[in-house]
Design an enzyme around this catalytic site. Structure first.
Site, short mmCIF file in Angstrom:
data_model
loop_
_atom_site.label_atom_id
_atom_site.label_comp_id
_atom_site.label_asym_id
_atom_site.label_seq_id
_atom_site.Cartn_x
_atom_site.Cartn_y
_atom_site.Cartn_z
N LYS A 68 -2.82 -2.05 -2.97
CA LYS A 68 -3.59 -1.18 -2.32
C LYS A 68 -3.26 0.25 -2.62
CE LYS A 68 -5.84 -0.15 1.98
NZ LYS A 68 -6.80 -0.61 3.14
N GLU A 88 0.84 -1.24 0.01
CA GLU A 88 0.17 -0.16 -0.05
C GLU A 88 0.80 0.96 -0.05
OE1 GLU A 88 -2.55 0.59 3.38
OE2 GLU A 88 -3.73 2.41 2.42
#
Ligand code: 13P
Length: 345
Positions: A219, A177
């Protein structure tokens, strides 16, 4: 129990029409969220809140996975059931946030680097034994006048790659992420440029560290106008910029991309997700991994009171179902006024 393979974990997480709840707020973050509803953050209040979330009836209709914080992975419900078991019984895949937060990057004013690599190999082994199937590491990239710098992007990309390699070594699917923050008055074009440069840096580092692209999830944030930008891009523009940016920077071997909500309003996040997921001809599966945009209405209703649990759960179920439909491009604003929790039935 035989631990699932990374491929089967990814398959379960990317089930059509489902997404992931990020319920992995660190201690300082959950304290802030609870302060908004005047609830002190204690081990017990955090347990009560997360138990409320995870015992939501039919949560698994639109939720395939949940990201937990270290404390929650070890916590038991009031009735003594381990939280990961509560989720696993519903067929929900358990994940764990493994980074230790973002700190100031020395010599680079306004920029951050995420820490948590020391001792990670040992922690991952334990997390797997505790029932986790995937891991998450969040890097923070800030947009400002002369930032982000290449140094900041590279330092974060390097840490993300080492985290991902260690996770795969442990048989855990890394959720990589790199979050480009919405804060600031920058244009959507600047967000697209920074997101692209960031993703390029991250995938270069993943390659150098021999991370297997087929065994990870990305992500990322949507490509948006800065929160304080006077010209806010509309939903079709956001979808177009987001898809274009991802097509230019994410290899087709990556099986799935899940979006964070990053401080967008709940309904705005769902509308944009819906428009993005309608894009055809993308090589990856697309879904959501929202924290605030899933939990905010439930948190506001719950307020720490036992009597509010059913209504708070209905609010969570409603948001989960709206987002689940958005993943299939089938969401419409009218669904917001549909009776909470009854959209799919
Ligand atoms: P938000 O959706 O609230 O941005 O949280 C997602 C997340 O997991 C951030 O790391």
């Amino acid at each position: 129990m035989i631990a699932p393979t990374m491929e089967s974990t990814i398959g379960a997480m990317l089930t059509a029409g489902k997404g992931i709840v990020a319920a992995d707020e660190s201690l300082p973050t959950i304290k802030k969220r609870f302060a908004d509803i005047n609830v002190p953050s204690t081990e017990e209040s955090r347990r009560d809140y997360r138990e409320m979330l995870f015992t939501t009836p039919d949560l698994n209709e639109a939720i395939s996975g949940v990201i937990l914080f270290d404390e929650t992975l070890r916590q038991r419900t009031k009735d003594g059931v381990l939280m990961p078991e509560v989720l696993a019984k519903q067929g929900i895949t358990v994940g764990i946030k493994v980074d230790k937060g973002a700190v100031a990057l020395a010599q680079f004013t306004g920029e951050k680097v995420t820490q948590g690599l020391d001792g990670l190999r040992e922690r991952l082994k334990e997390y797997r034994e505790l029932g986790a199937c995937f891991t998450k590491w969040r890097a923070v990239i800030t947009i400002g006048e002369h930032i982000p710098t290449r140094t900041c992007i590279e330092a974060n990309a390097e840490a993300l790659a080492m985290f991902a390699a260690l996770s795969q070594e442990a048989g855990l699917v890394p959720m990589v992420e790199p979050e480009v923050l919405m804060d600031g008055n920058h244009s959507i074009g600047r967000c697209e440029e920074v997101t692209m440069v960031t993703l390029n840096g991250v995938f270069a580092a993943l390659f150098e560290h021999r991370v297997v692209l087929e065994q990870l999830l990305l992500k990322t944030g949507m490509v948006l106008s800065g929160k304080d930008c006077s010209q806010q891009a509309d939903v079709p523009e956001v979808a177009e910029a987001t898809v274009r940016c991802l097509l230019r920077s994410v290899p087709a071997a990556v099986p799935g991309i899940v979006f964070l909500s990053g401080g967008q309003g709940d309904e705005a996040a769902t509308q944009r997700l819906n428009a993005i997921c309608r894009a055809s001809d993308v090589p990856w599966k697309l879904s959501f991994s929202f924290g605030r945009a899933l939990q905010a209405p439930a948190l506001k209703i719950w307020k720490g009171s036992q009597g509010n649990i059913a209504a708070a759960q209905a609010a969570l179920r409603h948001r989960a179902q709206c987002n689940g439909l958005a993943v299939e491009g089938k969401y419409s604003e009218q669904m917001e006024s549909a009776q909470i929790g009854n959209i799919r039935r």
